[in-house]
Design a protein around this motif. Structure first.
Motif, short mmCIF file in Angstrom:
data_model
loop_
_atom_site.label_atom_id
_atom_site.label_comp_id
_atom_site.label_asym_id
_atom_site.label_seq_id
_atom_site.Cartn_x
_atom_site.Cartn_y
_atom_site.Cartn_z
N LYS A 18 0.78 -1.19 -0.09
CA LYS A 18 -0.01 -0.09 -0.13
C LYS A 18 0.85 1.35 0.08
N GLU A 19 2.05 1.34 0.72
CA GLU A 19 2.76 2.41 1.13
C GLU A 19 3.49 2.74 -0.39
N VAL A 20 3.91 1.60 -1.25
CA VAL A 20 4.57 1.86 -2.37
C VAL A 20 3.42 2.54 -3.38
N VAL A 21 2.16 1.95 -3.32
CA VAL A 21 1.01 2.26 -4.36
C VAL A 21 0.95 3.98 -3.97
N LEU A 22 0.64 4.20 -2.68
CA LEU A 22 0.47 5.65 -2.62
C LEU A 22 1.49 6.50 -2.84
N ALA A 23 2.84 6.02 -2.68
CA ALA A 23 3.84 6.83 -3.05
C ALA A 23 4.04 7.13 -4.64
N LEU A 24 3.75 5.90 -5.34
CA LEU A 24 3.82 6.25 -6.79
C LEU A 24 2.70 6.92 -7.33
N TYR A 25 1.82 7.04 -6.65
CA TYR A 25 0.40 7.79 -6.92
C TYR A 25 0.92 9.40 -6.72
N ASP A 26 1.67 9.53 -5.87
CA ASP A 26 1.80 11.04 -5.29
C ASP A 26 3.03 11.43 -6.58
N GLY A 27 4.10 10.53 -6.52
CA GLY A 27 5.26 10.81 -7.44
C GLY A 27 4.83 10.81 -8.87
N LEU A 28 3.99 10.00 -9.50
CA LEU A 28 3.77 10.25 -10.66
C LEU A 28 2.68 11.47 -11.10
N THR A 29 2.05 11.81 -10.09
CA THR A 29 0.79 12.77 -10.49
C THR A 29 1.80 13.94 -10.29
N HIS A 30 2.63 14.13 -9.44
CA HIS A 30 3.70 15.44 -9.33
C HIS A 30 4.42 15.48 -10.82
N LYS A 31 4.70 14.52 -11.30
CA LYS A 31 5.03 14.43 -12.63
C LYS A 31 4.33 14.84 -13.82
N GLY A 32 2.94 15.05 -13.65
CA GLY A 32 2.09 15.38 -14.45
C GLY A 32 1.34 14.50 -15.21
N HIS A 33 1.41 12.90 -14.57
CA HIS A 33 0.59 11.79 -15.04
C HIS A 33 -0.86 11.94 -14.47
N GLU A 34 -1.68 11.52 -15.01
CA GLU A 34 -3.06 11.21 -14.47
C GLU A 34 -3.25 9.79 -13.92
N VAL A 35 -3.36 9.50 -12.31
CA VAL A 35 -3.01 8.49 -11.91
C VAL A 35 -4.33 8.06 -11.14
N VAL A 36 -4.95 6.65 -11.27
CA VAL A 36 -6.05 6.22 -10.30
C VAL A 36 -5.75 4.98 -9.75
N ILE A 37 -6.11 4.79 -8.55
CA ILE A 37 -5.80 3.70 -7.55
C ILE A 37 -7.12 2.72 -7.84
N VAL A 38 -6.80 1.38 -8.13
CA VAL A 38 -7.87 0.44 -8.24
C VAL A 38 -7.76 -0.48 -7.27
N THR A 39 -8.84 -0.58 -6.32
CA THR A 39 -8.60 -1.40 -5.18
C THR A 39 -9.94 -1.95 -4.64
N PRO A 40 -10.01 -2.96 -3.72
CA PRO A 40 -11.22 -3.31 -3.33
C PRO A 40 -11.80 -2.69 -2.26
N GLN A 41 -13.38 -2.49 -2.02
CA GLN A 41 -13.92 -1.99 -1.18
C GLN A 41 -13.48 -2.44 0.18
N PRO A 42 -13.10 -1.56 1.20
CA PRO A 42 -12.73 -1.79 2.45
C PRO A 42 -14.14 -2.21 3.41
N ARG A 43 -13.84 -3.16 4.22
CA ARG A 43 -15.07 -3.50 4.99
C ARG A 43 -15.59 -2.17 5.86
N GLU A 44 -14.15 -1.75 6.61
CA GLU A 44 -14.27 -0.79 7.84
C GLU A 44 -14.27 0.62 6.81
#
Length: 389
Positions: A18-44
């Protein structure tokens, strides 16, 4: 580029992937890319931030020798098709593509460039070898849908290489070094006493080796009665470990904090005297080691393959077989008390951890994305030319 990052685990829970995915999201967005995280719906309940997150399916309990947590249950294929059509990704990056079920369903239906990253290492146990035989028929058909393979270490690449002679690029996990810069935090503010303190942070489950840490700490305590042990984290073995501490007659010198938030973790890493992560197996890398290194906190670590990939050079002095209790206790004593060795270790850690700065890791992934897209364009161009002939 428009990039989809597929996280098969529960986004509401902590974890290295999860930490890697969030960091990639932030870094790639900062570089100008459009990023979307696809993940299962949490129970909580989960507090979403400004990141764009698409939820497919529902998280369900999942347990293997190398990981625990929640993954996605089955998702309707028409829901996936609608998502893929609406998002029109240039790249879909699958983290742990072998984990059921979301990754497989998306990967088998994706018509874009697919990148796969393998994070985990299956431990060398009879149970794991049996599980490997079971999941191989599930995993192997997925390989044909992947355009570029990466892994966080050679240990993580080991399983997928056993399935086919693949070219796998090693891109390590990373860390935000600025987050771990020294702060003005006192031991009292962090909840520590003046006594020399060993710190453990992580899940409380068998593979993490905390029972061996307690046994080694008992021997160390006999030699150095003032030393204390702080265990931060929760898990299925917490009650058993608390009972073991009492049975070893060290209960009053060991503090179990349970789950801690990020701020508390940073405070403890800044103020403890020694960090210990005695994981036995199932570690493909060791982000927790990077966090200790970035904090300047001298470390003792289990000698599993993933940790070995991080603790190179002088860092080798940190590695120990946790099951050898006498040697384990001696290593704790050495790295807790030898001032000159601690000074050299901290110098090594500061120099070594710089290579794992997330900005550098994001650059490596971006380069891999562009190369994969270029290869796909060249392939499609060749197919078109062949069709014309």
């Amino acid at each position: 580029m428009k990039i989809g990052l597929v996280l098969p685990y529960n986004i509401a829970k902590g974890g290295g992937v999860k930490e890697v995915v969030l960091a990639l999201y932030d870094g790639l967005t900062h570089k100008g890319h459009e990023v979307v995280i696809v993940t299962p719906q949490p129970r909580e309940p989960y507090q979403y931030d400004e990141r764009k997150v698409l939820l497919l399916g529902t998280a369900t309990d999942f347990k293997m020798p190398s990981t625990t947590g929640q993954i996605s249950a089955s998702v309707m294929t028409d829901e996936i098709d609608a998502m893929l059509e609406a998002e029109a990704f240039d790249i879909i990056h699958f983290h742990e593509p072998w984990v059921p079920v979301l990754s497989r369903q998306i990967l088998s239906r994706s018509q874009t460039v697919n990148i796969a990253t393998f994070h985990a290492k299956l431990p060398e146990t009879v149970v794991s070898r049996t599980i490997s035989k079971v999941i191989t028929p599930y995993t192997k058909p997925l390989l044909k849908h992947v355009d570029h393979f990466t892994a966080v270490s050679e240990a993580a690449a080991e399983y997928v290489r056993s399935l086919a002679p693949l070219d796998i690029e090693i891109i390590p996990n990373g860390i935000n070094l600025r987050q771990f810069k020294p702060r003005k935090v006192s031991r009292t503010e962090a909840g520590l006493t003046a006594a020399p303190t060993i710190l453990y942070i992580g899940r409380l489950e068998r593979r993490k080796g905390v029972n061996y840490l307690l046994q080694a700490f008992r021997q160390l305590h006999e030699q150095q009665p003032e030393v204390r042990l702080v265990i931060a984290g929760d898990g299925v073995d917490r009650a058993k470990l608390e009972l073991l501490a009492d049975e070893l007659d060290i209960g009053e010198y060991v503090t179990f904090l349970g789950y801690i938030d990020e701020q508390k973790k940073l405070e403890l890493l800044q103020t403890a005297d020694l960090f210990c992560s005695p994981a036995l197996y199932g570690e493909s890398f060791g982000i927790v080691l990077l966090e200790a290194m970035a904090s300047g906190l001298v470390t003792v670590a289990g000698d599993n393959p993933g940790y070995k990939s991080v603790m190179q050079g002088l860092g080798n002095i940190s590695l120990v077989n946790p099951k050898n209790i006498a040697e384990f206790a001696q290593r704790l004593h050495l790295l807790l008390n030898d001032a000159e060795l601690r000074k050299l270790w901290k110098k090594w850690a500061k120099e070594s951890v710089a290579q794992y700065e997330y900005a550098k890791v994001v650059d490596m992934y971006e380069k891999a994305y562009k190369a994969a897209v270029k290869r796909e364009h060249q392939y499609q161009k060749a197919l078109a030319a062949e069709a014309e002939v």
